[in-house]
Design a protein around this motif. Structure first.
Motif, PDB file in Angstrom:
ATOM      1  N   PHE A  69      14.854  35.460  43.590  1.00  0.00           N
ATOM      2  CA  PHE A  69      16.235  35.095  43.265  1.00  0.00           C
ATOM      3  C   PHE A  69      17.042  36.355  43.002  1.00  0.00           C
ATOM      4  N   PRO A  70      18.260  36.462  43.540  1.00  0.00           N
ATOM      5  CA  PRO A  70      19.100  37.642  43.302  1.00  0.00           C
ATOM      6  C   PRO A  70      19.606  37.667  41.860  1.00  0.00           C
ATOM      7  N   LEU A  71      19.826  38.840  41.323  1.00  0.00           N
ATOM      8  CA  LEU A  71      20.365  38.970  39.969  1.00  0.00           C
ATOM      9  C   LEU A  71      21.868  38.712  39.946  1.00  0.00           C
ATOM     10  N   ILE A  72      22.544  38.956  41.068  1.00  0.00           N
ATOM     11  CA  ILE A  72      23.992  38.730  41.161  1.00  0.00           C
ATOM     12  C   ILE A  72      24.294  38.022  42.477  1.00  0.00           C
ATOM     13  N   THR A  73      25.117  36.986  42.415  1.00  0.00           N
ATOM     14  CA  THR A  73      25.626  36.322  43.627  1.00  0.00           C
ATOM     15  C   THR A  73      27.129  36.520  43.691  1.00  0.00           C
ATOM     16  N   HIS A  74      27.698  36.345  44.882  1.00  0.00           N
ATOM     17  CA  HIS A  74      29.118  36.605  45.081  1.00  0.00           C
ATOM     18  C   HIS A  74      29.707  35.560  46.024  1.00  0.00           C
ATOM     19  N   GLU A  75      30.958  35.183  45.760  1.00  0.00           N
ATOM     20  CA  GLU A  75      31.722  34.388  46.718  1.00  0.00           C
ATOM     21  C   GLU A  75      33.178  34.795  46.633  1.00  0.00           C
ATOM     22  N   SER A  76      33.877  34.707  47.776  1.00  0.00           N
ATOM     23  CA  SER A  76      35.306  35.034  47.834  1.00  0.00           C
ATOM     24  C   SER A  76      36.113  33.743  47.831  1.00  0.00           C
ATOM     25  N   LYS A  77      37.196  33.729  47.042  1.00  0.00           N
ATOM     26  CA  LYS A  77      38.048  32.549  46.981  1.00  0.00           C
ATOM     27  C   LYS A  77      39.502  32.966  46.809  1.00  0.00           C
ATOM     28  N   LYS A  78      40.374  32.176  47.440  1.00  0.00           N
ATOM     29  CA  LYS A  78      41.803  32.336  47.194  1.00  0.00           C
ATOM     30  C   LYS A  78      42.169  31.372  46.070  1.00  0.00           C
ATOM     31  N   LEU A  79      42.657  31.911  44.961  1.00  0.00           N
ATOM     32  CA  LEU A  79      42.921  31.093  43.781  1.00  0.00           C
ATOM     33  C   LEU A  79      44.391  31.160  43.392  1.00  0.00           C
ATOM     34  N   ASP A  80      44.910  29.992  42.947  1.00  0.00           N
ATOM     35  CA  ASP A  80      46.302  29.881  42.507  1.00  0.00           C
ATOM     36  C   ASP A  80      46.398  30.312  41.050  1.00  0.00           C
ATOM     37  N   LYS A  81      47.327  31.181  40.760  1.00  0.00           N
ATOM     38  CA  LYS A  81      47.474  31.710  39.405  1.00  0.00           C
ATOM     39  C   LYS A  81      47.712  30.606  38.380  1.00  0.00           C
ATOM     40  N   ALA A  82      48.490  29.619  38.750  1.00  0.00           N
ATOM     41  CA  ALA A  82      48.863  28.574  37.794  1.00  0.00           C
ATOM     42  C   ALA A  82      47.732  27.587  37.527  1.00  0.00           C
ATOM     43  N   LEU A  83      46.711  27.559  38.378  1.00  0.00           N
ATOM     44  CA  LEU A  83      45.686  26.527  38.271  1.00  0.00           C
ATOM     45  C   LEU A  83      44.402  27.001  37.608  1.00  0.00           C
ATOM     46  N   TYR A  84      44.206  28.299  37.466  1.00  0.00           N
ATOM     47  CA  TYR A  84      42.921  28.803  36.972  1.00  0.00           C
ATOM     48  C   TYR A  84      43.106  29.496  35.629  1.00  0.00           C
ATOM     49  N   PRO A  85      42.480  28.964  34.570  1.00  0.00           N
ATOM     50  CA  PRO A  85      42.708  29.466  33.211  1.00  0.00           C
ATOM     51  C   PRO A  85      42.256  30.908  33.002  1.00  0.00           C
ATOM     52  N   GLU A  86      41.283  31.385  33.790  1.00  0.00           N
ATOM     53  CA  GLU A  86      40.810  32.751  33.564  1.00  0.00           C
ATOM     54  C   GLU A  86      41.911  33.789  33.808  1.00  0.00           C
ATOM     55  N   PHE A  87      42.917  33.416  34.631  1.00  0.00           N
ATOM     56  CA  PHE A  87      44.002  34.359  34.917  1.00  0.00           C
ATOM     57  C   PHE A  87      44.894  34.597  33.695  1.00  0.00           C
ATOM     58  N   LYS A  88      44.893  33.670  32.744  1.00  0.00           N
ATOM     59  CA  LYS A  88      45.774  33.792  31.580  1.00  0.00           C
ATOM     60  C   LYS A  88      45.430  35.014  30.731  1.00  0.00           C
ATOM     61  N   SER A  89      44.174  35.398  30.727  1.00  0.00           N
ATOM     62  CA  SER A  89      43.749  36.542  29.910  1.00  0.00           C
ATOM     63  C   SER A  89      43.603  37.819  30.740  1.00  0.00           C
ATOM     64  N   MET A  90      44.070  37.779  31.999  1.00  0.00           N
ATOM     65  CA  MET A  90      43.933  38.932  32.886  1.00  0.00           C
ATOM     66  C   MET A  90      45.299  39.504  33.242  1.00  0.00           C
ATOM     67  N   GLU A  91      45.325  40.772  33.509  1.00  0.00           N
ATOM     68  CA  GLU A  91      46.534  41.388  34.048  1.00  0.00           C
ATOM     69  C   GLU A  91      46.654  40.970  35.511  1.00  0.00           C
ATOM     70  N   TRP A  92      47.850  40.552  35.911  1.00  0.00           N
ATOM     71  CA  TRP A  92      48.042  40.066  37.285  1.00  0.00           C
ATOM     72  C   TRP A  92      48.252  41.274  38.211  1.00  0.00           C
ATOM     73  N   THR A  93      47.135  41.908  38.555  1.00  0.00           N
ATOM     74  CA  THR A  93      47.182  43.091  39.411  1.00  0.00           C
ATOM     75  C   THR A  93      45.857  43.236  40.128  1.00  0.00           C
ATOM     76  N   ALA A  94      45.887  43.838  41.289  1.00  0.00           N
ATOM     77  CA  ALA A  94      44.652  44.049  42.046  1.00  0.00           C
ATOM     78  C   ALA A  94      43.704  44.939  41.252  1.00  0.00           C
ATOM     79  N   GLY A  95      42.428  44.550  41.231  1.00  0.00           N
ATOM     80  CA  GLY A  95      41.412  45.305  40.518  1.00  0.00           C
ATOM     81  C   GLY A  95      41.117  44.771  39.132  1.00  0.00           C
ATOM     82  N   ALA A  96      41.952  43.893  38.604  1.00  0.00           N
ATOM     83  CA  ALA A  96      41.708  43.340  37.267  1.00  0.00           C
ATOM     84  C   ALA A  96      40.496  42.415  37.300  1.00  0.00           C
ATOM     85  N   ILE A  97      39.733  42.435  36.196  1.00  0.00           N
ATOM     86  CA  ILE A  97      38.574  41.533  36.118  1.00  0.00           C
ATOM     87  C   ILE A  97      38.657  40.715  34.833  1.00  0.00           C
ATOM     88  N   SER A  98      38.041  39.537  34.889  1.00  0.00           N
ATOM     89  CA  SER A  98      38.078  38.612  33.756  1.00  0.00           C
ATOM     90  C   SER A  98      37.020  38.977  32.724  1.00  0.00           C
TER      91      SER A  98
END
Length: 662
Positions: A564-593
């Protein structure tokens, strides 16, 4: 899926229109008509009330809104009939299937179950104080033994009528063993009487107080009944108790002294539950603080019952009470009177269907059907058929004759005729019953028993064919089922199918409203799920994710040979208004939750914004689901407008205004 949900909605709508006992007659004015077909006030009022529930305030605005909806419903049904959908074989087969399902239970529910439930509920409002004398009759008693038992009771009743005391006669005659001690006095009881005692229950609630009644036949034998009193039902109490036993070799004075000591402790402020756990000798309730639960009358001894129901205030306790098992102190927790019918109904229905009265009422209904339908039997046809049978009839090998006999065996009315061939087919299907009867009956007796069963079954089939003529509410229900099916099919053809299949029309519609379908602020994101094994390295992992591509992250931390891999990855296009994790993030490329733990999966979730996406219009393909739904609404609006222009709608405003209550 959508079509199925809508179809089910209209089926439920049709069911909702049914009111037990509802009829449409001269006293039921027409509220509106569509293309000359009337809709009565009662139909509209019930569906309005049912659909709106507590919000059915009968205000003018509310009624106007629902009237518009119901007129639209009837307009669509008129169009469906114009399309001759009521002649489509598949739809009529579906309707007939619904009818069979309804008819199977309708008669029993209406003529038996509901009447018995209502009867029991009304009786439950009273407790009756009765005495009885029983002369028992064995289940397999001969006619002579039955007559002798009845005669014995009649002689006992005559003694009472001539002035002898009821209790004295009960002690000398009654086969109820408790009569030796209580003189036949049962005391206060309420519904339901024990199974098999329905006739005694009926008499207990009908016979005038003080009047001797009998003989009354039950499963136990013959009864003489005396009703002493009727009172409003006591309902139930919720109680607890402390018990100190006097049975065995215990010193009663010592027990009395202990219960008095317990009572004094309560008077001094001791906690009832704790005291019960410490001293009560009721092994079933002591550990629960003496808690008994809810109970009604005639479950415990009279002394216990009087003490329990005699307490007035919740939370109070009784003085010590003596019963046959010992001394008690009772605590009243709460009272519960007779509940509203809709609450009591389920409990009563379950009990009634387990009681003999249910089968007795069904048999009485079948007898009434036979009488009203003018059952005419042809015993010669039955006799000839029976004589043609051999002992093989009582085995699995017997088969009905290949050429069915057309002789009429019996008939209901002029049109419902049952032939000997029909009966033979029934007998072949009843192989289990035939084989079982072969163990104790001869052929003629078995045929007679099965014939009686078939008569009853046929009576029900006959009555089911008359449902629309004899029961206006069933006719109304079937009309609503039919309209629901027609509405569904018409809407499917003219709206739903067109919206999903008319590619050109959908594209034109999209061009007129495409500004409605937009993407807001979105981001192309990488979603990483990190194993708990890297928990101690989380800051290092986060830093690496922030500065590197997904390929680099996976390459650094995952072992190609690991299960089993230690890290998995998937790419998604997410709407800022619909995903709560964005509320605590800076809205800029490179920001992480933040690292979001998932204990069940034993992983952490980290979201990284890779690229910000500008707001834009959605293409037709991207918004297809929403566009199709809106196109359906558009087509339906156009359809309804066309129907209003095609079919005349006449609303009786005088009738409508009388419905307004505020």
């Amino acid at each position: 899926m959508l079509n199925l949900m809508i179809k089910r909605f209209w089926m439920l709508l049709a069911l909702a229109v049914l009111i037990p006992g509802l009829s449409f007659g001269q006293d039921d004015p027409v509220l509106f008509s569509v293309d000359g077909k009337p809709v009565q006030q009662s139909e509209f009022v019930y569906i309005y009330s049912k659909t709106n529930g507590k919000k059915a305030d009968f205000s003018e605005a509310s009624l106007e809104e629902y009237l518009d909806l119901y007129v639209k419903f009837k307009l669509k049904v008129a169009k469906a009939r114009a399309m001759q959908l009521d002649t489509v074989p598949e739809l009529m087969t579906e309707l007939n299937g619904y009818r069979r399902q309804l008819a199977d239970s309708y008669l029993i529910d209406k003529e038996v179950t509901e009447k018995l439930i209502e009867e029991a509920y009304e009786r439950s409002k009273q407790d009756v104080d009765i005495s009885h004398i029983l002369v028992s009759v064995k289940p397999d008693a001969t006619p002579e033994e039955i007559a002798a038992a009845k005669g014995k009771l009649e002689r006992a009743m005559k003694r009472i009528q001539e002035g002898e005391d009821f209790e004295t006669v009960a002690r000398s005659v009654s086969d109820d063993q408790s009569a030796k001690n209580n003189g036949g006095r049962i005391g206060y009881v309420t519904v339901l009487f024990p199974n098999g005692f329905y006739e005694l229950e009926k008499a207990a609630y009908k016979v005038p107080v003080g009047k001797l009644s009998g003989p009354i036949r039950t499963d136990a034998g013959f009864h003489a009944l005396l009703v002493h009193d009727r009172r409003p039902s006591r309902g139930e109490v919720e109680a607890a108790h402390i018990l100190l036993r006097t049975d065995g070799d215990r010193n009663e004075k010592a027990v009395k002294a202990r219960i008095d000591s317990a009572y004094q402790a309560l008077e001094a402020g001791a906690d009832f539950d704790a005291l019960a756990k410490a001293v009560s000798e009721d092994s079933r309730t002591a550990a629960k603080g003496g808690y008994i639960g809810f109970f009604g009358i005639n479950r415990f001894s009279r002394e216990f019952e009087e003490a329990a129901f005699g307490m007035k205030e919740e939370g109070t306790y009784s003085k010590p009470v003596k019963t046959s098992v010992g001394w008690h102190i009772l605590k009243l927790i709460s009272r519960r009177g007779i509940q509203p019918y809709n609450i009591e109904r389920g409990r009563l229905e379950n009990a009634i269907k387990k009681d003999n009265r249910f089968e007795q009422a069904k048999a009485a209904m079948v007898a009434r059907i036979k009488d009203e339908a003018g059952l005419k039997a042809y015993p010669e046809a039955l006799g000839s058929f029976t004589e043609s049978l051999t002992d093989t009839f009582l085995t699995f090998r017997w088969r009905a004759p290949e050429t069915p006999s057309q002789k009429v065996l019996f008939q209901y009315g002029d049109d419902f005729k049952v032939t000997v061939g029909d009966f033979a087919d029934y007998l072949e299907r009843s192989s289990r019953e035939r084989i079982r009867m072969g163990r104790g009956k001869d052929v003629a007796s078995a045929v007679t028993t099965l014939y009686e069963n078939y008569l009853d079954e046929s009576a029900m089939r006959y009555e089911e064919k008359q449902l629309e003529q004899k029961y206006p509410d069933f006719k109304a229900l079937m009309r609503e089922y039919e309209e629901g099916i027609l509405l569904f099919e018409a809407t499917k053809q003219l709206v739903w199918d067109k919206a999903s299949q008319d590619t050109v029309g959908l594209e034109k519609f999209y061009e007129t409203v495409k500004g409605k379908y937009r993407y807001g602020n979105r981001a192309e994101t990488s979603i990483y799920r990190v194993s708990n094994e890297l928990k101690d390295q989380m800051e290092e992992v986060r830093a690496f994710i922030a500065e590197n591509t997904p390929e680099a992250v996976l390459g650094k931390y995952n072992d190609p040979d690991a299960t089993f891999p230690l890290i998995t990855h998937e790419s998604k296009k997410l709407d800022k208004a619909l995903y709560p994790e964005f509320k605590s993030m800076e809205w800029t490329a490179g920001a992480i939750s933040q690292s979001e733990p998932n204990p069940q999966a034993q992983k952490f979730k980290i979201t990284k914004i890779e690229t910000l996406l500008e707001p834009r219009l959605k293409t037709l393909n991207e918004a297809r689901g929403y566009v199709v739904a809106d196109y359906q609404d558009y087509l339906e609006e156009q359809w309804v407008q066309e129907l209003r222009e095609t079919y005349e709608v006449d609303i009786n405003r005088k009738v409508f205004k009388k419905l307004i209550k505020k």
